[in-house]
Design an enzyme around this catalytic site. Structure first.
Site, mmCIF file in Angstrom:
data_model
loop_
_atom_site.group_PDB
_atom_site.id
_atom_site.type_symbol
_atom_site.label_atom_id
_atom_site.label_comp_id
_atom_site.label_asym_id
_atom_site.label_seq_id
_atom_site.Cartn_x
_atom_site.Cartn_y
_atom_site.Cartn_z
ATOM 1 N N ASN A 96 4.067 4.897 -1.845
ATOM 2 C CA ASN A 96 5.005 6.024 -1.766
ATOM 3 C C ASN A 96 6.022 5.988 -2.905
ATOM 4 O OD1 ASN A 96 5.943 3.641 -0.478
ATOM 5 N ND2 ASN A 96 7.542 4.769 0.579
ATOM 6 N N ASP A 306 8.253 -3.454 8.013
ATOM 7 C CA ASP A 306 8.230 -2.029 7.653
ATOM 8 C C ASP A 306 9.434 -1.703 6.760
ATOM 9 O OD1 ASP A 306 6.792 0.332 7.693
ATOM 10 O OD2 ASP A 306 7.882 1.167 9.405
#
Length: 418
Positions: A96, A306
């Site tokens: 990303n 995460d």
């Protein structure tokens, strides 16, 4: 670099030295000798730390930085140094970035930029071109340039035929497909868990069904196609049950859970702290308990931070407008030690190696030194001063945690916290 670790307790059930207090002599990046007592050779750095524990190096299966394109959030250099000081010797890095890492050139950029660091990066290639979910990206080409898996970060594969094709195509070279577990049609414009708390807060909710429906679909497709599927960051009780049933059928599926989805439930949202705005959202206490049970029983394969740095301009805004994500590397071990047994933690922080790279190597003589160093003693009030990341969006600020990370030894380098 030659290093002698003194009086280290080894935590590695696969090693003959498990739970033993020993000295560990590392020479030129290799564990040379493990014994109850070792005299210090010349030109060797001696490491003596209180209640020193050592395990196989930890691997984080879900990390975002920013570079290229979002360097204000995190650079590769600072991110790798942060990971090392947080006890991680390797990580899987999401695509990303800007541009999206959907080709071999982008994968090579990350690999080359990270050469020479103690912590190793395993790049995740975007599953689809530009992460748009329409056409498959150059999967085989990225695989040949060492992409460890393929997935669109926090974006579900809305087209079921695309997932079918991806699972079929990647079987030719043993590729691993990731499918983010959310049905966007069900999730709608929700931003937190759909529950009594979302009604009280006046925020639109994402029901558990959005996750569970997507997982059910993906598992049906996997059963039809074969292949290797990883479902990242599950968050509901029913998701655990669905994956358990799939494994009992013999399907090649793994899953992970984020630490914050174990540690916090949706009651944390009542002060509208945007650091708790994460995806998947924080669920209920019952979901947290089911996830922890799924970890202990072995249904959930790995635990991830995460880690997702977000700059202050996109976090210190109204809750509706804030971007999703919390950082988690620096707080990971201490948060887990607050809620889980030590051996379970180490197992789940090292298990991703078996899925994303070459597998685990038990701690033994004449093997490469790839070690995480930590202590189980003491309490830690986690504050901003403990954060090495450029972005400070941590959900764990102000939490009393247990234990502390000392650092790592990996790639012939010793990295210790100040």
């Amino acid at each position: 670099m030659n290093v002698l670790l003194k009086s280290a307790i080894i935590i590695d059930p696969k090693s003959i030295y498990h739970n033993k207090k020993v000295d560990i002599l590392i020479q030129n990046g290799q564990i040379e000798t493990i014994a109850s007592s070792i005299e210090t050779p010349k030109d060797t750095q001696v490491v003596t730390l209180e209640n020193l524990h050592v395990s196989q190096g930890w691997f984080d299966s879900s990390v975002s930085f920013g570079e290229p394109g979002f360097e204000e959030r995190e650079t590769l250099v600072n991110g790798l140094n942060t990971a090392a000081k947080s006890g991680f010797t390797a990580l899987a890095l999401h695509p990303n970035t800007n541009p999206i890492a959907d080709n071999s050139g982008a994968i090579s950029y990350v690999k080359n930029k990270s050469l020479g660091f103690a912590t190793k990066i395993y790049p995740i290639g975007s599953l689809t071109q530009q992460g748009k979910g329409i056409d498959l990206a150059e999967l085989y080409d990225m695989h040949m340039h060492k992409a460890c898996s393929f997935g669109d970060f926090k974006k579900p594969i809305s087209n079921p035929n695309l997932l079918k094709l991806a699972l079929q195509y990647t079987q030719g070279f043993g590729g691993l497909v990731q499918s983010y577990p959310q049905n966007n049609d069900i999730a709608g414009k929700g931003i937190v868990n759909e529950n009594e708390s979302s009604t009280k807060l006046g925020l639109k909710g994402i029901p558990n069904l959005a996750e569970e429906l997507q997982i059910t679909r993906d598992l049906f497709i996997l059963e039809y196609t074969g292949g290797k599927l990883h479902i990242p960051t599950i968050s509901t009780s029913k998701s655990v049950d669905l994956i358990k049933e799939a494994k009992e059928k013999g399907l090649d599926v793994t899953c992970s859970v984020a630490i914050h989805n174990l540690f916090f439930d949706d009651s944390a949202l009542f002060d509208f702290n945007t650091n708790y705005k994460v995806l998947p959202p924080l669920r209920t206490k019952d979901d947290c308990k089911a996830l922890i049970k799924g970890i202990k029983e072995g249904t959930i394969d790995m635990i991830t931070t995460d880690h997702c740095p977000i700059d202050v301009e996109n976090k210190q805004v109204e809750f509706d407008n804030a971007k999703y994500g919390t950082i988690g590397l620096e707080s990971a071990f201490s948060a887990l030690l607050t809620i889980l047994p030590l051996e379970v933690i180490i197992d789940k922080l090292t298990a991703a190696k078996n899925r994303f790279c070459d597998g685990n190597t038990p701690i033994a003589e004449k093997t490469p030194a790839n070690l995480s160093l930590f202590t189980t003693k003491g309490l830690l009030l986690f504050e901003k001063t403990h954060i090495h990341s450029t972005s400070k969006n941590s959900a764990f600020i102000g939490q009393e945690l247990k234990g502390k990370v000392y650092g790592i030894y990996a790639n012939n380098q010793l990295i210790l916290n100040d």
